[in-house]
Write an enzyme that holds these catalytic residues in place. Structure first.
Site, PDB file in Angstrom:
ATOM      1  CB  ILE A  85       6.579  -0.070   4.020  1.00  0.00           C
ATOM      2  CG1 ILE A  85       7.470   0.235   5.229  1.00  0.00           C
ATOM      3  CG2 ILE A  85       6.883   0.876   2.870  1.00  0.00           C
ATOM      4  CD1 ILE A  85       7.362  -0.740   6.373  1.00  0.00           C
ATOM      5  CD  GLU A 143      13.864  -6.557   1.150  1.00  0.00           C
ATOM      6  OE1 GLU A 143      13.882  -6.448  -0.091  1.00  0.00           O
ATOM      7  OE2 GLU A 143      12.926  -7.077   1.788  1.00  0.00           O
ATOM      8  N   GLY A 285       8.305  -8.086   2.070  1.00  0.00           N
ATOM      9  CA  GLY A 285       9.484  -7.248   2.257  1.00  0.00           C
ATOM     10  C   GLY A 285       9.085  -5.816   2.579  1.00  0.00           C
ATOM     11  CD  GLU A 286       6.517  -2.726   0.256  1.00  0.00           C
ATOM     12  OE1 GLU A 286       5.825  -2.185   1.148  1.00  0.00           O
ATOM     13  OE2 GLU A 286       6.109  -2.876  -0.904  1.00  0.00           O
ATOM     14  N   GLY A 287      10.061  -4.025   4.783  1.00  0.00           N
ATOM     15  CA  GLY A 287       9.968  -3.767   6.230  1.00  0.00           C
ATOM     16  C   GLY A 287       8.580  -4.013   6.781  1.00  0.00           C
TER      17      GLY A 287
END
Lengths: 318, 318
Positions: A85, A143, A285-287
């Site tokens: 990210i 997230e 994930g992580e954006g």
């Protein structure tokens, strides 16, 4: 959104030096931004990315091969700039903040009781809302939380129903046995916490996740400030399923940045009527998918604002 | 490509702080770049975009609603910075050059004879090859030429066969009658110029297009310099179909930047075994889909080069 601004943006798109419609979804993205910014010439000066991290009591049921310590370790990696990210935000010009939510105090195991109290749920929603920069032109949400693909599948199943197995995927790396365990855990959780579909805070409290509650808080705060949101993958999208359960229109300002490789995500986006910007087999994930989509959104606005019209360029129309 | 560099890049991807494979196609793009750059840490310092423009005698058959003057008008628009490709190159950091190929001397009508002589074909291929910057780290290719969706469909049908109608779409805006006219024109062209499938220069000469020949020249020059190429939409992809007809491996260094809304493009990519980076319902040409894909390629390399490994970040593995 502002329908007049959207209409004016659409009229501009049809006057630009290209066959009408030939920029495809880039045109729709520009119009979407126009509607939420309330101007026919929307720009992205400030892009904010927020990653919320939480820990989950459900890990006691063995739903994830990674130890829960990895959540804090990855938060440290975000803060040191070493995660995907970080690179994707730098590449696409987003300011990244990471909000770690009481990592040393995991939520409760939802097979044994509610994941959070009402007070904890509202506190997490408020943390999410407070993190939103009211001056942002677009908000990317992500997230991190070991075990939270189980939380996501539980929320999706609670809102949209059907076989629990439809919503369960490998997450960070569950094998066939792990998948069966996830299904069983979620079925037990849903049996314990029934009839909460229309009540978003109660559902978040029951099945949990502080980062899920924070994402809902951020989405509502962005909505109040007319800030368009780019959602990330399965877990981020499932986090806002309780808002969809309350009223689908609450998510009208949200784009789906991508459709992930996690099999439940495509179903979830279909159920929510969201067409993903990208389809890239990502499942991190992580954006990360949302931040990748930001580059596309920026390109859409560069075309929208920077192109000449037929009249300006002296190009003949058909 | 260099298989050892690709293998080293793959090993690096598996050591980065993410579940293996979780960056999806971004991982494959990084490995692809590693193979062609011959290093496990490929970078894009210089991205070149080339748009080739030509005019087509086939327009005498009424295959396009726009007047042929629009080709030169759009070249002027490119030079003034007003077109979509200008914005997309600026947004994604590519240096754009436009090469107008004898616009005041359209090719011949392929229903009546060859579009170009052998000398004209080779001259256009050489113009394309000479335009490639040998120091570029990636090359984006695009085209502009009123009438050239008919050229594209003719080239695709000549190489991959089947009903001509499969390859014919609306282009810049043909209606049902226009589509029938395009099919008829192409069927007459193919009947006149038969048996050229394995001979790329002869096929380019017969069915033409200076910009198609220039694109082939640029693809071959990039290959010689180990520069990865991002192809644009239907017309750009069909332009290199003659190279595929000669030897599919000639295109191993080429990515398909996107799949366009022009219906023949998906078929063409399937026939050529290319999975598009983006699918965005675009159908503009100019290199627009390829330039949009450059942003994704840059993001892939930012992750590849910028992320920490599990060891560096002190993150536990599963």
């Amino acid at each position: 959104g502002d329908p007049q601004a959207a209409e004016a943006a659409r009229a501009r798109q049809n006057a630009l030096t290209k066959p009408p419609g030939s920029l495809g979804r880039l045109e729709a993205l520009a119009t979407f931004m126009a509607a939420w910014h309330g101007t026919d010439r929307p720009v992205i000066n400030k892009a904010q990315a927020l990653v919320f991290a939480g820990n989950h009591g459900i890990c006691a049921q063995g739903v994830n091969p990674y130890p829960q310590d990895v959540t804090a370790q990855m938060v440290a990696n975000f803060e040191a700039g070493g995660a995907a990210i970080n690179q994707l935000c730098r590449a696409n010009g987003a300011d990244l903040s990471v909000v770690a939510l009481d990592l040393d105090r995991p939520t409760g195991d939802f097979t044994e009781g509610p994941a959070m109290s009402e007070a904890e749920t509202l506190a997490a929603m408020n943390r999410g809302a407070a993190a939103v920069d009211p001056g942002a032109d677009v908000l990317i949400l992500g997230e991190m939380g070991i075990g939270n693909s189980t939380i996501a599948a539980a929320l999706a199943a609670a809102i949209f129903g059907g076989d629990v197995a439809r919503w369960v995927g490998p997450g960070t790396g569950a094998d066939a046995e792990g998948l069966k365990r996830k299904v069983d855990v979620i079925e037990r959780g849903l049996a314990r916490h029934d009839g909460l579909k229309g009540n978003a805070p109660a559902l978040l409290a029951a099945l949990g996740g502080r980062e899920q509650a924070a994402i809902c808080g951020a989405v509502l705060a962005a909505r109040a400030a007319c800030i368009p949101v780019i959602l990330d993958g399965f877990i981020c999208t499932a986090a806002v399923a309780p808002l969809h359960g309350a009223s689908p229109a609450l998510l009208d300002h949200c784009l789906a940045g991508h459709v992930s490789a996690e099999p439940g995500h495509r179903l979830l986006l279909e159920a929510m009527g969201k067409e993903p910007v990208l389809s890239f087999d990502m499942r991190l994930g992580e954006g990360s998918g949302a931040a990748l989509a930001l580059g596309i959104l920026r390109a859409a606005l560069e075309c929208h604002n920077g192109m000449a019209t037929f009249g300006e360029a002296g190009v003949s129309e058909a």
